[in-house]
Scaffold this motif. Sequence first.
Motif, PDB file in Angstrom:
ATOM      1  N   UNK A  86      30.254  36.282 -14.321  1.00 20.64           N
ATOM      2  CA  UNK A  86      29.415  37.291 -13.679  1.00 20.64           C
ATOM      3  C   UNK A  86      28.823  38.234 -14.719  1.00 20.64           C
ATOM      4  N   UNK A 111      38.119  35.052  -6.403  1.00 16.34           N
ATOM      5  CA  UNK A 111      36.870  35.688  -6.810  1.00 16.34           C
ATOM      6  C   UNK A 111      36.435  36.718  -5.797  1.00 16.34           C
ATOM      7  N   UNK A 157      28.337  36.563  -6.497  1.00 18.61           N
ATOM      8  CA  UNK A 157      27.687  35.265  -6.362  1.00 18.61           C
ATOM      9  C   UNK A 157      26.825  35.214  -5.103  1.00 18.61           C
ATOM     10  N   UNK A 193      42.569  26.511 -10.778  1.00 17.09           N
ATOM     11  CA  UNK A 193      41.400  27.354 -11.023  1.00 17.09           C
ATOM     12  C   UNK A 193      41.208  28.394  -9.926  1.00 17.09           C
ATOM     13  N   UNK A 194      42.015  28.270  -8.886  1.00 18.57           N
ATOM     14  CA  UNK A 194      41.815  29.164  -7.752  1.00 18.57           C
ATOM     15  C   UNK A 194      42.220  30.600  -8.073  1.00 18.57           C
ATOM     16  N   UNK A 209      32.877  29.496  -4.551  1.00 18.42           N
ATOM     17  CA  UNK A 209      33.179  30.288  -5.747  1.00 18.42           C
ATOM     18  C   UNK A 209      34.683  30.345  -6.021  1.00 18.42           C
ATOM     19  N   UNK A 210      35.479  30.473  -4.987  1.00 24.02           N
ATOM     20  CA  UNK A 210      36.929  30.532  -5.201  1.00 24.02           C
ATOM     21  C   UNK A 210      37.445  29.241  -5.808  1.00 24.02           C
ATOM     22  N   UNK A 211      36.846  28.129  -5.414  1.00 20.21           N
ATOM     23  CA  UNK A 211      37.289  26.853  -5.983  1.00 20.21           C
ATOM     24  C   UNK A 211      36.791  26.665  -7.412  1.00 20.21           C
ATOM     25  N   UNK A 212      35.676  27.279  -7.717  1.00 16.62           N
ATOM     26  CA  UNK A 212      35.128  27.121  -9.067  1.00 16.62           C
ATOM     27  C   UNK A 212      35.783  28.077 -10.054  1.00 16.62           C
ATOM     28  N   UNK A 213      36.389  29.139  -9.503  1.00 13.30           N
ATOM     29  CA  UNK A 213      37.192  30.039 -10.323  1.00 13.30           C
ATOM     30  C   UNK A 213      36.445  30.596 -11.511  1.00 13.30           C
ATOM     31  N   UNK A 214      37.108  30.601 -12.664  1.00 17.18           N
ATOM     32  CA  UNK A 214      36.499  31.282 -13.809  1.00 17.18           C
ATOM     33  C   UNK A 214      35.438  30.444 -14.518  1.00 17.18           C
ATOM     34  N   UNK A 215      35.017  29.375 -13.884  1.00 20.73           N
ATOM     35  CA  UNK A 215      33.823  28.688 -14.405  1.00 20.73           C
ATOM     36  C   UNK A 215      32.601  29.591 -14.239  1.00 20.73           C
ATOM     37  N   UNK A 216      32.715  30.548 -13.318  1.00 15.20           N
ATOM     38  CA  UNK A 216      31.584  31.459 -13.090  1.00 15.20           C
ATOM     39  C   UNK A 216      31.725  32.693 -13.971  1.00 15.20           C
TER      40      UNK A 216
END
Lengths: 524, 210
Positions: free
Chosen positions: A293, B18, A84, B14-15, A284-291
């Motif tokens: 890649x 990543x 990201x 959700x954490x 990004x860590x808070x959005x987790x697997x919403x991203x």
Amino acid sequence: MTNPVSRREFLNLLGAYGGTSAVLQAGTALGFMPGNSQAAEISLQASTGKKVAILGTGISALTTAWELTKAGYDCTLLEASHRPGGRMFTVRAGTVIDEIGNYQRCEWDDDPHLYFNAGAARIPSIHSSVLKYCKELEVELQVFVNESKTAWVQDDAMNGGKPVRNTDYSSSMQGFVSEMLAKSLGKEELDSSLTESESETLLGMLRSFGDLNEDMLYKGTVRAGYGSGGFLDHGTKRDVIALRDLLKTRLAGNVMVTTQEGTGSGPLLMQPVGGMDRIIYAFANRLGDRIKFRSPVTEVMVTDDGVEVAYERNGVTEVLKADYCFNCIPSHLMSGIPNNFPAEYSEALNYIRRGKAYKAAFQAKERFWEKENIYGGITWVNAPTQQIWYPPHNIHGKKGVVLAAYNFGGANYTEMSQEDRIEDFLKHGEKVHPNYREMAEKPITIAWHRMNHMLGCAPRWARNRGGWSDKEEQMYETLRQPVNGRHYLIGDQSTQHSAWMESAIQSAHYALADLDQRVRSEPA
Amino acid sequence: MKKLMTVTTLFISALCNIASQAAEGDVGVAADMGDRYCTTCHGVDGLGNIAIEAPRLAGMEAWYLKRQLENFRAGIRGTHGEDIQGIAMRPMAAKLSDESIADIVDWVGDWDFVPAEATVDGNVNQGRTAFQSCAACHGANAEGNEALGAPALAGQNDWYMITQLRNFRAGFRGSHQEDTYGSQMLTMSKTLRDEQAIINVVSYINTLQK
Ligand SMILES: Cc1cc2nc3c(=O)[nH]c(=O)nc-3n(C[C@H](O)[C@H](O)[C@H](O)COP(=O)(O)OP(=O)(O)OC[C@H]3O[C@@H](n4cnc5c(N)ncnc54)[C@H](O)[C@@H]3O)c2cc1C
């Protein structure tokens, strides 16, 4: 160029200045004092799961996703890269640098201090939105030292190519400029516009600004450090660099100005402890697997009631249907992605040019600069390398990462092979630090024009130096309006001040405010 | 990371980390990206991208594609100091192996040929006349001729063809000693008198279908 500026010319200049630009009216209220800059308050109406497709994971996209997710929107972020952050990119042990045709993997020691901000590196104090998110997401910040008087200035055209200390350069320049100004004081031109007490104040300032002697002449200064002594014994002054010698380098502008723009961008800036991507990963860590890649967007279709975004994942094309789309894919890449934007919108999108920039860095075996009394700041070099930065953190640690080249706007390295780039910065760095080559371990370089999924640095709108044309202003407004109320272009490309994280974040806030207004006015 | 966890309870579920996910991903990226990075510049499915000045590859003849990649790799193309676009492309091919080139040629072969959109509007009639001397090699419909080594032009991005014709005329492309095909084209480009003649002939090519 060889004539010294004559007194007369100088007075003329001053006269012209006093007559026009210098604001000399007495008693003016400071109406131009800017207020404190403050981050926008975002308060979105809560949503019950409206779907939002967010394209790219630049800071503008992450801001959008974070705010919308907090408000209950269902966000999916599609990112072409394996990582990201786009232009907020930190290199450390193990990092892959996916420059096209120049793939690199960083092999520095695995140590939290050994990192390099290959894109954004500095946060000015007035960038309130960046700072707001650092606070909200608990990204620890530290001071970044943008200027060190003990760093060097090197130009083959000056001092026989031998480097001079920034302070030798800048003190002498300040001295001579002050002397010239002081000489002209008391002349009619000024007498008529300044009161006696104002003149005295100005003279006093000049004496101190230039460290002038009793006769208002510049004869050197201990500010430049001592020639000898200075602590147990009386300090002696170092040699003055003659004005004519100072004028041999075009770097004067860079050396004399540490405040680039805006009151916040001065000697004091900030950086996240551990690297600029700490901000990226905080989101990004808070959005987790919403991203998702490695999911390059391959088509964007705006429909009557939403957006359909095709993307590729593991070799398969998938389609994401959403109510809204926020897109920070660089405009010059978007023009290679099929879409159904209106002609006017596409024209504006294709108008934006991609800016150039490159950086290079290495891990230093030892913190050799500290032995030269340098603890941060910038050395200016008149060569493609342009700048050398010394890490202001982990003072007296074992190693450190040195920025070996930074040319914002330049393309020299873009066309060079990795070997040539490295040789280039070693060759020029050696002129400043004799042991440079020996100290440099595991160099890396980044030419933003060739970075995969970016292919550029700062978006460039205005074609003329004079500023934005009416047509450009108009195209900008076109891009700020969402297509069909559904597709928002975000990122610093959608601002009038590119190359700042603050602008990118504010573009997201602008788009979010528009969305919120639309959602609020929808029939229940 | 621990510290982060305590900050917000909102997304605890959700954490997922990543930071390490992406770091792990890094390991695979080399293999992943391979040498198939062409579409970043050449657009989705190689349809061309004007903003990068990288032309359409979709539908390109395998033999021509292969030769260009080899020429770029060998420095036969893209090394003239004034060939700005060629210089941008050359490093992309510099490190390709023969196998990579073969793989890329296969891969590009999967993309459907979609004629590019016209972006110029010159004098088609004058262009038609000028094209008569081109047809001998490129074919009456600009469909290309493998035997002569002349590629199809129909459907190619007109802005790209304009750059090429300018560059051939100026000797920025085709003047390398070993560029046998390019040098023929360099000679032919001189039949186009000026910029307008280039735009006219390209406008005519825009009307052709291969
Ligand atoms: C060398 C350099 C120095 C800088 N220094 C500073 C500084 O000191 N301070 C400062 O504030 N700012 C600085 N900046 C500017 C700052 O980095 C940017 O303004 C900001 O990061 C831009 O964010 P963005 O949201 O516009 O997105 P970008 O960072 O441009 O992100 C675009 C995203 O789109 C993704 N993408 C591309 N193609 C696709 C596709 N097909 N599908 C899906 N995703 C795709 C990319 O991978 C990327 O994640 C610097 C930039 C550079 C390059």
